[in-house]
Design an enzyme around this catalytic site. Structure first.
Site, mmCIF file in Angstrom:
data_model
loop_
_atom_site.group_PDB
_atom_site.id
_atom_site.type_symbol
_atom_site.label_atom_id
_atom_site.label_comp_id
_atom_site.label_asym_id
_atom_site.label_seq_id
_atom_site.Cartn_x
_atom_site.Cartn_y
_atom_site.Cartn_z
ATOM 1 N N ASN A 11 0.870 -1.189 0.000
ATOM 2 C CA ASN A 11 0.000 0.000 0.000
ATOM 3 C C ASN A 11 0.904 1.236 0.000
ATOM 4 O O ASN A 11 1.498 1.560 1.014
ATOM 5 C CB ASN A 11 -0.894 -0.035 1.248
ATOM 6 C CG ASN A 11 -1.701 1.242 1.427
ATOM 7 O OD1 ASN A 11 -1.773 2.074 0.516
ATOM 8 N ND2 ASN A 11 -2.307 1.400 2.597
ATOM 9 N N TRP A 12 0.966 1.888 -1.145
ATOM 10 C CA TRP A 12 1.876 3.049 -1.268
ATOM 11 C C TRP A 12 1.328 4.278 -0.541
ATOM 12 O O TRP A 12 2.035 5.273 -0.402
ATOM 13 C CB TRP A 12 2.095 3.400 -2.734
ATOM 14 C CG TRP A 12 2.809 2.346 -3.530
ATOM 15 C CD1 TRP A 12 3.278 1.134 -3.077
ATOM 16 C CD2 TRP A 12 3.145 2.393 -4.923
ATOM 17 N NE1 TRP A 12 3.876 0.441 -4.094
ATOM 18 C CE2 TRP A 12 3.809 1.194 -5.250
ATOM 19 C CE3 TRP A 12 2.945 3.339 -5.931
ATOM 20 C CZ2 TRP A 12 4.279 0.918 -6.532
ATOM 21 C CZ3 TRP A 12 3.405 3.063 -7.215
ATOM 22 C CH2 TRP A 12 4.072 1.864 -7.504
ATOM 23 N N LYS A 13 0.079 4.249 -0.158
ATOM 24 C CA LYS A 13 -0.572 5.403 0.453
ATOM 25 C C LYS A 13 -0.394 6.639 -0.453
ATOM 26 O O LYS A 13 -0.334 6.481 -1.674
ATOM 27 C CB LYS A 13 -0.036 5.629 1.872
ATOM 28 C CG LYS A 13 -0.132 4.349 2.722
ATOM 29 C CD LYS A 13 0.078 4.559 4.177
ATOM 30 C CE LYS A 13 -0.087 3.229 4.901
ATOM 31 N NZ LYS A 13 0.027 3.342 6.338
ATOM 32 N N HIS A 103 -9.423 1.279 5.117
ATOM 33 C CA HIS A 103 -8.129 1.407 5.791
ATOM 34 C C HIS A 103 -8.320 2.312 7.018
ATOM 35 O O HIS A 103 -9.117 3.262 6.976
ATOM 36 C CB HIS A 103 -7.098 1.997 4.827
ATOM 37 C CG HIS A 103 -5.704 1.923 5.374
ATOM 38 N ND1 HIS A 103 -5.239 2.805 6.315
ATOM 39 C CD2 HIS A 103 -4.698 1.037 5.155
ATOM 40 C CE1 HIS A 103 -3.996 2.478 6.645
ATOM 41 N NE2 HIS A 103 -3.647 1.408 5.950
ATOM 42 N N GLU A 105 -6.704 4.674 8.098
ATOM 43 C CA GLU A 105 -6.510 6.104 7.816
ATOM 44 C C GLU A 105 -7.783 6.710 7.225
ATOM 45 O O GLU A 105 -8.095 7.881 7.456
ATOM 46 C CB GLU A 105 -5.299 6.276 6.882
ATOM 47 C CG GLU A 105 -3.993 6.036 7.651
ATOM 48 C CD GLU A 105 -2.863 5.452 6.841
ATOM 49 O OE1 GLU A 105 -2.884 5.524 5.607
ATOM 50 O OE2 GLU A 105 -1.934 4.888 7.468
ATOM 51 N N GLU A 173 -5.022 -4.921 10.602
ATOM 52 C CA GLU A 173 -3.967 -3.946 10.849
ATOM 53 C C GLU A 173 -4.249 -3.223 12.166
ATOM 54 O O GLU A 173 -5.084 -2.292 12.202
ATOM 55 C CB GLU A 173 -3.921 -2.909 9.733
ATOM 56 C CG GLU A 173 -3.624 -3.486 8.370
ATOM 57 C CD GLU A 173 -3.093 -2.415 7.415
ATOM 58 O OE1 GLU A 173 -1.950 -2.563 6.979
ATOM 59 O OE2 GLU A 173 -3.802 -1.445 7.132
ATOM 60 N N GLY A 179 2.879 2.228 10.855
ATOM 61 C CA GLY A 179 3.848 3.315 10.697
ATOM 62 C C GLY A 179 4.580 3.682 11.979
ATOM 63 O O GLY A 179 5.220 4.726 12.049
ATOM 64 N N SER A 218 3.885 -2.186 10.268
ATOM 65 C CA SER A 218 5.341 -2.232 10.472
ATOM 66 C C SER A 218 5.968 -3.557 10.028
ATOM 67 O O SER A 218 6.908 -4.048 10.656
ATOM 68 C CB SER A 218 5.673 -1.924 11.933
ATOM 69 O OG SER A 218 5.256 -0.607 12.264
ATOM 70 N N GLY A 239 3.026 -1.034 4.307
ATOM 71 C CA GLY A 239 3.016 0.381 3.966
ATOM 72 C C GLY A 239 4.415 0.853 3.602
ATOM 73 O O GLY A 239 4.916 0.613 2.498
ATOM 74 N N GLY A 240 5.082 1.490 4.551
ATOM 75 C CA GLY A 240 6.381 2.115 4.309
ATOM 76 C C GLY A 240 7.379 1.233 3.566
ATOM 77 O O GLY A 240 8.036 1.690 2.622
HETATM 78 P P1 13P Z 1 3.332 0.404 7.681
HETATM 79 O O1 13P Z 1 3.830 -0.882 7.051
HETATM 80 O O2 13P Z 1 4.060 1.607 7.201
HETATM 81 O O3 13P Z 1 3.277 0.267 9.180
HETATM 82 O O4 13P Z 1 1.823 0.615 7.192
HETATM 83 C C1 13P Z 1 0.920 -0.423 7.292
HETATM 84 C C2 13P Z 1 -0.299 -0.074 6.529
HETATM 85 O O5 13P Z 1 -1.069 0.787 6.927
HETATM 86 C C3 13P Z 1 -0.552 -0.779 5.264
HETATM 87 O O6 13P Z 1 -1.846 -0.557 4.806
#
Ligand code: 13P
Length: 260
Positions: A11-13, A103, A105, A173, A179, A218, A239-240
């Site tokens: 997920n590149w966000k 998600h 967020e 999640e 993050g 993470s 994510g990251g």
């Molecule tokens: P991180 O891997 O950066 O913690 O993010 C997880 C995430 O929200 C994937 O959708």
């Protein structure tokens, strides 16, 4: 026991423009090729922002990469006066196969309720796009209700009142792990995944055995194997670490860490 193919999702966000996205996907595909990655061992999907979808679809298609394409959101509506929304019709036209829904967020920053998540899930089913329904508890909810209560409730809410259920994926999640570098333990992820699956089975029967349940929060190349060692966890939502082709390819190649 399980024949669920592991799903490794990036997920590149809200990161990378379409040119940076193209460069990342090229590097990822080449790194996996160099490592003789066997796509039968795991499905690998990228979830770019909307403005990159067309470029990356074209790249995957032209170079015949075996990567899958997902979007980060979908409108509950097909068309009309919904400024800023993107419909399942338009996503399907771009060969988008998966879509993230709910998600944390979006739930937290855009006030997406369980009802909105349910409507978007219905839209994904309608357009033949597999919803990746995201669920998870905040730190406060973890402390007051334990880990599984909120994810189970959110899962059942997203799956309620559909005429029929298409294929779907659940991504567990924990909000406190996103993050933050504060990763859940593999035991905790497995235990919540098991409770989610049991709840799906109780409500919707045997299709529960086909549902892939992912862990996210993470995840890195050096901790992915712990999660995927459990038969309850069928993949990861990253994510990251998905913004770095080396790191993400290391996550996709989790099988090579399993033996260690
Ligand atoms: P991180 O891997 O950066 O913690 O993010 C997880 C995430 O929200 C994937 O959708």
């Amino acid at each position: 026991m399980t024949n669920r193919v592991p799903f490794i999702a990036g997920n590149w966000k809200m990161n990378l423009d379409h040119q940076q996205g193209i460069a990342l996907v090229q590097k990822l595909a080449w790194t996996l090729k160099d490592a003789n990655f066997d796509y039968a061992t795991a499905e690998v999907a990228v979830f770019p922002g909307f403005t990159s979808l067309r470029s990356i679809q074209t790249l995957i298609d032209a170079d015949q990469f075996e990567l899958k394409l997902g979007a980060q959101d979908i409108s509950a509506h097909d068309s009309g006066a919904f400024t800023g929304e993107v419909s399942g019709l338009a996503l399907k036209k771009l060969d988008v196969q998966y879509v993230l829904i709910g998600h944390s967020e979006r739930r937290q920053l855009h006030n997406e309720s369980d009802d909105v998540v349910r409507s978007k899930t219905a839209a994904a089913f309608k357009h033949g796009i597999v919803p990746v329904i995201c669920v998870g508890e905040t730190l406060e909810e973890l402390e007051s209700e334990g880990a599984a209560a909120v994810p189970v409730r959110q899962t059942l809410a997203a799956l309620a009142e559909h005429e029929s259920l298409g294929d779907f994926i659940i991504a567990y999640e924990p909000v406190w792990a996103i993050g933050t570098g504060q990763v859940a333990t593999p035991e905790q992820a497995a235990s919540v995944a098991l409770k989610i699956r049991d709840a799906i089975r109780a409500e919707h029967g045997e299709l529960a055995d086909r549902v892939r349940i992912l862990y996210g929060g993470s995840v890195k190349a050096n901790n992915v194997a712990g999660f995927l060692r459990s038969p309850e966890v069928d993949g990861v939502l990253v994510g990251g670490a998905s913004l770095d082709s080396e790191e993400f390819s290391g996550i996709a190649r989790f099988q090579s860490h399993l033996a260690i």
